[in-house]
Design a protein around this motif. Structure first.
Motif, PDB file in Angstrom:
ATOM      1  N   CYS A  49       0.827  -1.205   0.000  1.00 43.62           N
ATOM      2  CA  CYS A  49       0.000   0.000   0.000  1.00 43.62           C
ATOM      3  C   CYS A  49       0.861   1.256   0.000  1.00 43.62           C
ATOM      4  O   CYS A  49       0.441   2.288  -0.473  1.00 43.62           O
ATOM      5  CB  CYS A  49      -0.962  -0.008   1.183  1.00 43.62           C
ATOM      6  SG  CYS A  49      -0.176   0.285   2.777  1.00 43.62           S
ATOM      7  N   ILE A  90      -9.481  -2.333  -1.809  1.00 45.13           N
ATOM      8  CA  ILE A  90      -8.309  -1.473  -1.982  1.00 45.13           C
ATOM      9  C   ILE A  90      -7.055  -2.304  -2.260  1.00 45.13           C
ATOM     10  O   ILE A  90      -5.933  -1.811  -2.175  1.00 45.13           O
ATOM     11  CB  ILE A  90      -8.099  -0.563  -0.761  1.00 45.13           C
ATOM     12  CG1 ILE A  90      -8.033  -1.400   0.507  1.00 45.13           C
ATOM     13  CG2 ILE A  90      -9.218   0.472  -0.669  1.00 45.13           C
ATOM     14  CD1 ILE A  90      -7.442  -0.659   1.673  1.00 45.13           C
ATOM     15  N   LEU A  91      -7.246  -3.579  -2.560  1.00 42.87           N
ATOM     16  CA  LEU A  91      -6.171  -4.461  -3.026  1.00 42.87           C
ATOM     17  C   LEU A  91      -5.026  -4.617  -2.027  1.00 42.87           C
ATOM     18  O   LEU A  91      -3.865  -4.689  -2.417  1.00 42.87           O
ATOM     19  CB  LEU A  91      -5.646  -3.960  -4.382  1.00 42.87           C
ATOM     20  CG  LEU A  91      -6.701  -3.911  -5.483  1.00 42.87           C
ATOM     21  CD1 LEU A  91      -6.205  -3.111  -6.676  1.00 42.87           C
ATOM     22  CD2 LEU A  91      -7.087  -5.315  -5.938  1.00 42.87           C
ATOM     23  N   ARG A  93      -4.762  -7.231  -0.192  1.00 36.08           N
ATOM     24  CA  ARG A  93      -4.477  -8.663  -0.324  1.00 36.08           C
ATOM     25  C   ARG A  93      -4.368  -9.422   0.991  1.00 36.08           C
ATOM     26  O   ARG A  93      -3.823 -10.532   1.028  1.00 36.08           O
ATOM     27  CB  ARG A  93      -3.201  -8.907  -1.142  1.00 36.08           C
ATOM     28  CG  ARG A  93      -3.303  -8.340  -2.524  1.00 36.08           C
ATOM     29  CD  ARG A  93      -2.327  -8.995  -3.441  1.00 36.08           C
ATOM     30  NE  ARG A  93      -2.156  -8.187  -4.638  1.00 36.08           N
ATOM     31  CZ  ARG A  93      -1.256  -8.425  -5.559  1.00 36.08           C
ATOM     32  NH1 ARG A  93      -0.446  -9.438  -5.438  1.00 36.08           N
ATOM     33  NH2 ARG A  93      -1.165  -7.656  -6.611  1.00 36.08           N
ATOM     34  N   THR A 125      -6.602  -4.457 -11.883  1.00 37.48           N
ATOM     35  CA  THR A 125      -6.377  -5.553 -10.935  1.00 37.48           C
ATOM     36  C   THR A 125      -7.567  -5.717 -10.006  1.00 37.48           C
ATOM     37  O   THR A 125      -8.115  -4.732  -9.501  1.00 37.48           O
ATOM     38  CB  THR A 125      -5.108  -5.273 -10.096  1.00 37.48           C
ATOM     39  OG1 THR A 125      -4.018  -5.029 -10.973  1.00 37.48           O
ATOM     40  CG2 THR A 125      -4.786  -6.448  -9.189  1.00 37.48           C
TER      41      THR A 125
END
Lengths: 581, 550
Positions: free
Chosen positions: A47, A150-151, A153, A177
Motif C-alpha cells: 500500500c 483497496i487491493l 491482499r 487488478t
C-alpha cells in the motif's frame, strides 16, 4: 539476540537486529500508519502508506518490511513523508466509493480511520479510473464487493497461506487488478469453504457476511413466530469487544440479558447440544474403536472444515463423524422435542443462531439439514451482526445485569463451553470417553496438551489399557497437513479434532474485527476461565442431556438420534459443479 | 576446414529477416553455385549487422563491403560484378542516412559500411555479423570458450569473482549495479543449490539489443553463464527469454545443444569437475517480468510481480536459493574480461563506468539500429556522427535515453557523456540503452501521454503508487492536451510523480515518471503554454497553435 541501535525521529532505541522499522518506531512510541500490513501475516508492503525516510536511502522505505541496521537514522514525520503518505492514500480513495454513510463498515473501516488520521479533507483526483464491478452475492455466507476493494491482499494471504484454500487471488493487472475467484467466476463456483477469514481481515467492506439481521428483526416482530435463539460457546468471550470492551472478558450473563431485551422468546445455549454432541460422538468413537470402524475418526462440528474436506479430500469423508454440528442438533431438537414439550407447531418456531462463524450460514442451508421437515436453523447471526442489532436497539451492553439461560436447553457444562477453543471438542470428548470406557472418575479434567493456539497438537490417553493417540488441528492449512499424513498412511491417530479457523471458533470468521492471534489467545483464556467456573465440567453429567435421552432419544446412536442428530456429506471436488447450497 | 576466398554474410537479425533476408541468402547461394564458385565463396547467415533500418544488409569479406536495402534483382549483379569480376557494385553500397542511397548523390568509392563499424568498439557484438551464430565451431575459432577454459583450469572461483569486480563491469539491464559485487553476494552464501538466471525478457520499448545478441552470438551468453556458475558455485542456469523472441529461443536452444555435445556444458567441463547445465524458459511478454524478482516469480509459476526486498535474489532468489540474475549484455561481456583481464576492460569507456554499451537508436534519426560504443561517448556523437543526424532537416528536440522509463534530455545536454553516473545525475538513466530521438515537430505533452499510456498498461497492479498513479498522470496530461487542466493539477502531477519515484515498490513504478519529471524541468514553458490554451507544435488539436493564438 544481537541488538542494534537506531535513531527514530531523534530518539535512540535498541531493537533486535532484523527488526522492522515499524517495530523500532513502536519502541520509540511512534505508531506509523499502516494499511495492508497485518501483524499475523507475511509482509507484502504494497500500500506504501507506512513509508519513512531513512537517511542515505535514495527512496522512502516501507516501515513494515524494511529491516533496521545498526546506526540507521529514521525520520517518520517529514514534509516528504507526509506528502507521500497522503498522496498514496488519496489515490486509493479516488477509486473507492464515497458512500461511507451507507456502508456496512461505517465507523469500523480502516481506510476511513486512516483518511482521518492523515488529514485528507479534499478529493484532488476526481474521476474513477477503475471499471466498476457488480457485487458477488452468490454464496450463502459472504458478499464480495469488488468496488470497495483497496487491493491490500490480506484476504488472499489468509485464504492461501493460513487456510490453504486459495479461493481468491489477484487477477488482471494495473488499474484493472481485482481480487477474484479463479477465472472471474462467482465465489460459489470455486472451492471456497465460506470460512469468512477474509471478511475478518478486510480493512474495508470489500468482503463481508450475508446479512441475516433483517430476517431476524422480521421474525421478532411476527406475533405468529416463537423465536428461539442459541448462542455458540465462543460468543460469550467476544461480544463485549463489539462494545469496546477489552478482549478476554466472559460476558455470558449480559449476553443472555441482551438477547432477552431484543425480544427473543427463549434464550438457549448451543453448549447444551455441544454436550449432546459429545455423548453421540463419544459413543460413535468408542464404537469405531472397538468394532473396527474407520479410524482416525475426525470431528464434524466446523462447517468450514466440512466443506474443505468435501472439496479437497472427498475420498476421506468416511473418516468424519456422522454427528451434526451442535448448531444443527439444536435446531433439529428445537423443532421436534422442544416443539412437542412446549406444545408449539414447529412451523411457527423460528430458530436463530448467534455464531462466531460465517460458514454456519452455509451450513444451515444445506438441504439435508431439515430433520423436522423444516430447516433446523432459520437464521444465523455473526457476533458482528448481533453487535449491530444491539446497537440498533440501543441496548447498552456493558450496563446489563447478568441473566440465566432458559430451560431446558440452557443447562450446560464446562465441556460444552470449551468447544469454542481449539482442542475443546477433543478435551470434552476425552473427559466423557475416559469415564464411559474405564467406568472410573478422571483424576484431572484438564487435558492441557490439546489446549492453545498452536496449529497442530498431539496427545496420548491411556484408557486403562487402550492407548488412544489424538491430534488437534486449527486453521485449514494445519488440517491439510494432517490430511496429507492420513493420505500417506503416516497418521497413527485414532481421533482427530479439526477446526476450520485459527484458534478454533473464538477466531472464527464471524467474530469482532479486529481478530488477531493475540486477541485469540485472550479469548481462549476466557473460555477456559468460563469452563473452570462451572459446577459441571463433563458432558455426560449434564442432567438436561440425561433427561433428553430418557424422555425422547432413548440411547446414544439410537434410531431417533440417527434421524435427528446425524448426517451425511457430499463429495464436491476442487472444481465444483455450479452452485451447491 | 575448407578455405574460402570470400565470405558473404547475410544479416539474420529479425528486422532483416522480415525484409526478406532469407530470400537474398538463398539467391546468393544459387548464383554462386551457377558461377561454380561454391568451393570458393561461403554464404553465411549471421547476427545483426547494426543498421536495422537499411535491411536486408549483407557484408562481403575480406573487403568489408556492406550492401544494404537489397532487392532480389540486386543479387545477380553483386555476384557477377563483385564476387566474379572483383568490382564493387557502388550503387548498392550502404550509405549513412535514412534512404541514404537516394539522398547522397553520386556514389563514392568509400566503404561506408566499414566506417560505420569503425566508429564503434565491439566487445559484446564481437562476433555479431562476423560468424554464423548456428555454428559453435565458428564461435570457437574466434576464441570462443577459451575464457571458460581459462577460468576452469587456471583460476579459482574467487579469482574469477575478483576479476569481474576489478573490471568495474556494471549490469547492462538498466540499473547498472556492479556485476562483480552481485556475484560476490551469491558466492558468499552457503546453499545446496544456486542458480544463474539470464534475464532475456527485454521489454523496454525501443530496446532490442539482447535479442540481436542472442540471435547473433548465442554462445557468448552460454560462456558467460558458465563462468558465472563456476565463480559463484551454481550448477544450473536458466535463460528467461520473452516469448515473442522465437528466433532467439531457437538459436539459444541450438547453441545449448551444441555446447552439450562438445562437453562445454554438462558434467565435468574441461575435466575440472565443474558441472553446468542451462535450460530455456520463455515469458509471456509482461514488461514487469524484466524486473528481476518478478522474473523469479514468473519462473516459479506465479503471477509476475516484484518481491519485497530484502532479501535480494543474490541471497534468496529462485526457489529461495541464492541466484545471480544478469542481463544478456552483461553476460556477453564476461568472456572478454576473463580473457583480456580487468585492466583491458577498464581501458575502454570512462573511469567510473568502463566498457562499452550497446545502444539501439530509433525515432527521428537517420541511422536506426544497433551500435556498440565506449561508455562516455556524447549524445552528440551518437546522434550526429554515428546516427547520421535528424532526417528532413528538422531540429533536435530531445533524446529519451534508457527506454520509456528513462528521462528526456534536451539540446543543452547533447554534450553529456553517456554513462550510468552522468545520466542519473541529469535525472535520466542509461537504462537498457534504448535511444529515442525526437525532433522538434513533436509536442511534449503528446509524447508524455504516449509514455504514460505504456505504464498504465504495464503496471502489474501490486503497489498503490504505480497502479493508481500512472492512470492519474495520464489523466492530467490528457486534460493538458485538451486545454482543461488547471495550475493546481500541474502541481498535483508533480507531487504525484515525486511520490511515485519515492514510494513505488519496484523500479517500474519508481522510474515511470522519469520522463515526465525531466520534461517538467526542461520543457516547463511548453507545458505552461498548454495551460494557456496553446500547443506550439499544433499537435494537440483542441488547442490553438502559437501563430493562431497571436
Amino acid at each position: 539476540m544481537e541488538m542494534v541501535k537506531v535513531t527514530v525521529d531523534g530518539q535512540t532505541v535498541e531493537v533486535p537486529n532484523g527488526s522492522t522499522i515499524l517495530a523500532a518506531a513502536k519502541k520509540a512510541g511512534i505508531k506509523i500508519p499502516t494499511l495492508c500490513y497485518h501483524e499475523d501475516f507475511n509482509v507484502k508492503a504494497m500500500c506504501r502508506i507506512c513509508v519513512v525516510e531513512v537517511v542515505g536511502a535514495r527512496t522512502l522505505q516501507a516501515a513494515c518490511s524494511q529491516p533496521v541496521s545498526d546506526g540507521m537514522v529514521i525520520i517518520t514525520n517529514s514534509p516528504a513523508v507526509r506528502q507521500a503518505r497522503k498522496i498514496n492514500l488519496e489515490l486509493l480513495l479516488s477509486n473507492h466509493p464515497q458512500d461511507c454513510l451507507n456502508c456496512v463498515r461505517n465507523q469500523r473501516c480502516e481506510l476511513q480511520a486512516l483518511a482521518d488520521q492523515l488529514g485528507v479533507q479534499q478529493q484532488r483526483f476526481h474521476t474513477k479510473t477503475r471499471p466498476e464491478s457488480p457485487k458477488d452475492e452468490s454464496t450463502a455466507a459472504l458478499v464480495r464487493d469488488p468496488d470497495k476493494c483497496i487491493l491490500c491482499r490480506r484476504c488472499v494471504e489468509v485464504c492461501h497461506e493460513v487456510q490453504s484454500v486459495g479461493a481468491i487471488a489477484p487477477g488482471n493487472r494495473g488499474i484493472n487488478t481485482q481480487i477474484l475467484p479463479a477465472g472471474g467466476v462467482d465465489l460459489n463456483d470455486v472451492a471456497c469453504v465460506q470460512c469468512g477469514q477474509c471478511s475478518l481481515v478486510c480493512p474495508v467492506a470489500a468482503i463481508y457476511e450475508q446479512d441475516h439481521t433483517e430476517r431476524v428483526w422480521a421474525a421478532l416482530a411476527d406475533p405468529e413466530k416463537h423465536v428461539v435463539v442459541q448462542t455458540a460457546p465462543a460468543i460469550r468471550v467476544s461480544i463485549g469487544e463489539e462494545f469496546g470492551m477489552e478482549p478476554g472478558q466472559v460476558t455470558t450473563g449480559q449476553l443472555v440479558a441482551a438477547l432477552r431485551r431484543l425480544g427473543f422468546d427463549r434464550v438457549f445455549d448451543t453448549d447444551f447440544t455441544a454436550d449432546l454432541t459429545i455423548i453421540e460422538e463419544g459413543h460413535e468413537f468408542i464404537d469405531r474403536l472397538t468394532n473396527g470402524g474407520v479410524l482416525p475418526m475426525i470431528t464434524s462440528c466446523s462447517p468450514g472444515w466440512i466443506k474443505f474436506i468435501e472439496h479437497f479430500y472427498p475420498e476421506y469423508l468416511d473418516h468424519l463423524s456422522t454427528c451434526k454440528s451442535p448448531q444443527q442438533m439444536f435446531g433439529a431438537l428445537a423443532k421436534t422435542y422442544y416443539a412437542e414439550k412446549a406444545g408449539i407447531d414447529p412451523k411457527n418456531i423460528y430458530v436463530v443462531s448467534i455464531m462466531p462463524c460465517t460458514a454456519k450460514k452455509f451450513e444451515c442451508g444445506r438441504p439435508e439439514m431439515s430433520a423436522s421437515g423444516y430447516p433446523d436453523v432459520d437464521a444465523v447471526l455473526t457476533t458482528r451482526e448481533l453487535g449491530k442489532m444491539l446497537r440498533q436497539a440501543g441496548i447498552v451492553f456493558s450496563e446489563l445485569p447478568e441473566e440465566e439461560y432458559d430451560d431446558p436447553f440452557g443447562i450446560t457444562t464446562g465441556a460444552g463451553v470449551i468447544f469454542g477453543a481449539s482442542g475443546g471438542v477433543m478435551e470434552a470428548a476425552l473427559r466423557t470417553v475416559y469415564e464411559v470406557v474405564t467406568k472410573e472418575t478422571l483424576p484431572s479434567v484438564d487435558f492441557n496438551a490439546v489446549r492453545g493456539i498452536e496449529g497442530i497438537k498431539e496427545a496420548e490417553v491411556d484408557l486403562k489399557g487402550t492407548k488412544v493417540k489424538v491430534a488437534v488441528a486449527n486453521g485449514l492449512g494445519n488440517a491439510r497437513k494432517l490430511m496429507d499424513l492420513i493420505k500417506e498412511g503416516k497418521a497413527d491417530y485414532q481421533f482427530i479434532e479439526i477446526m476450520c479457523c485459527p484458534g478454533g471458533c473464538i477466531g472464527g470468521g464471524g467474530q469482532p474485527i479486529p481478530t488477531t492471534n493475540e486477541i485469540r489467545k485472550k479469548r481462549i483464556e476466557a473460555i477456559y476461565k468460563a469452563d473452570a467456573g462451572l459446577p459441571l465440567r463433563k458432558s455426560h453429567e449434564n442432567p438436561a442431556v440425561k433427561t433428553l435421552y430418557e424422555e425422547y432419544l432413548g440411547k446414544p446412536l439410537g434410531e431417533k438420534s440417527h434421524q435427528l442428530l446425524h448426517t451425511h456429506y457430499t463429495k464436491r471436488g476442487k472444481y465444483p459443479e455450479k452452485s451447491v447450497g | 576446414m575448407a578455405i574460402y576466398r570470400s565470405h558473404v554474410l547475410v544479416c539474420g537479425g529479425t528486422p532483416c529477416l522480415l525484409k526478406g533476408a532469407r530470400t537474398i541468402r538463398d539467391l546468393f547461394q544459387q548464383e554462386i553455385d551457377r558461377y561454380q564458385m561454391t568451393d570458393e565463396i561461403r554464404v553465411v547467415e549471421t547476427g545483426c549487422l547494426g543498421p536495422c533500418d537499411e535491411g536486408p544488409v549483407v557484408i562481403i569479406y575480406p573487403e568489408g563491403v556492406m550492401y544494404s536495402r537489397l532487392q532480389p534483382a540486386d543479387v545477380p549483379k553483386i555476384v557477377e560484378n563483385h564476387l566474379y569480376k572483383g568490382r564493387v557494385v557502388e550503387e548498392l553500397i550502404y550509405k549513412e542516412g535514412k534512404a541514404g542511397r537516394e539522398q547522397s548523390g553520386p556514389p563514392g568509392v568509400t566503404l561506408e559500411g566499414e566506417k560505420y563499424l569503425d566508429r564503434q568498439k565491439r566487445v559484446v557484438l564481437r562476433n555479431c555479423g562476423r560468424i554464423n551464430p548456428d555454428s559453435i565451431e565458428e564461435y570457437i575459432a574466434n576464441h570462443g570458450y577459451k575464457a571458460l577454459g581459462k577460468a576452469l583450469t587456471e583460476l579459482r572461483p574467487e579469482e574469477v569473482v575478483q576479476m569481474v569486480i576489478d573490471s568495474k563491469l556494471q549490469g547492462r539491464g538498466g540499473a547498472g549495479f556492479p556485476t562483480g559485487l552481485k556475484w560476490s553476494f551469491t558466492a558468499k552464501t552457503q546453499a545446496d543449490r544456486k542458480y544463474i538466471v539470464c534475464n532475456a525478457d527485454e521489454g523496454e520499448p525501443g530496446t532490442f539489443k539482447d535479442r540481436l545478441i542472442m540471435e547473433g552470438d548465442p554462445h557468448s551468453i552460454i560462456e558467460g553463464m558458465a563462468i558465472a556458475g563456476y565463480a559463484v558455485g551454481a550448477e544450473e542456469g536458466i535463460i528467461y527469454i520473452r516469448g515473442e523472441y522465437q528466433l532467439s529461443i531457437e538459436r539459444m536452444a541450438r547453441a545449448i545443444r551444441q555446447a552439450n555435445q562438445y562437453g562445454l556444458l554438462g558434467k565435468d567441463i574441461f575435466g575440472s569437475g565443474f558441472n553446468f547445465q542451462i535450460q530455456i524458459r520463455s515469458g509471456a511478454g509482461a514488461y514487469i517480468c524484466g524486473e528481476e524478482t518478478a522474473l523469479l516469480e514468473s519462473l516459479e509459476g506465479n503471477r509476475g510481480e516484484p518481491r519485497v526486498k530484502p532479501p535480494y535474489p543474490g541471497v534468496a532468489g529462485l526457489w529461495g536459493k541464492p541466484t545471480v540474475v544478469n542481463n544478456v549484455e552483461t553476460l556477453a561481456n564476461i568472456a572478454p574480461i576473463i580473457l583480456n583481464g580487468p585492466a583491458w576492460f577498464r581501458s575502454i569507456g570512462t573511469e567510473s563506468c568502463p566498457g562499452t554499451k550497446v545502444f539501439t537508436m530509433l525515432g527521428d534519426i537517420n541511422n536506426q539500429g544497433l551500435i556498440e560504443v565506449p561508455m562516455g561517448i556524447t549524445l552528440r556523437e551518437i546522434v550526429y556522427e554515428i546516427g547520421g543526424g535528424i532526417p528532413g532537416g528538422k531540429g533536435f528536440k530531445m533524446a529519451q535515453t534508457g527506454g520509456t522509463s528513462g528521462g528526456c534530455l534536451p539540446m543543452e545536454y547533447l554534450d553529456l557523456p553517456m554513462d550510468y553516473d552522468t545520466l542519473a545525475k541529469a535525472g535520466s538513466a542509461l537504462g537498457s540503452g534504448a535511444m529515442l530521438i525526437i525532433d522538434d515537430t513533436h509536442c511534449i505533452v503528446d509524447v508524455l501521454k504516449n509514455f504514460m499510456r505504456f505504464f498504465c498498461h504495464e503496471s502489474c497492479g501490486k503497489c498503490t503508487p504505480c497502479r493508481e498513479g500512472n492512470p492519474r498522470l495520464y489523466e492530467i496530461l490528457t486534460a493538458l492536451s485538451a486545454g482543461t487542466a488547471t495550475q493546481a493539477q500541474i502541481q498535483l502531477m508533480k507531487d504525484l510523480a515525486r511520490t511515485m519515484q519515492l514510494t513505488a515498490l519496484c523500479g517500474l513504478g519508481q522510474s515511470a515518471p522519469n520522463s515526465l519529471m525531466t520534461c517538467l524541468r526542461f520543457y516547463a514553458d511548453e507545458i505552461a503554454e498548454h495551460l494557456n490554451g496553446e500547443c506550439p507544435t499544433g499537435v494537440c488539436k483542441s488547442l490553438a497553435t502559437k501563430s493562431e493564438a497571436v
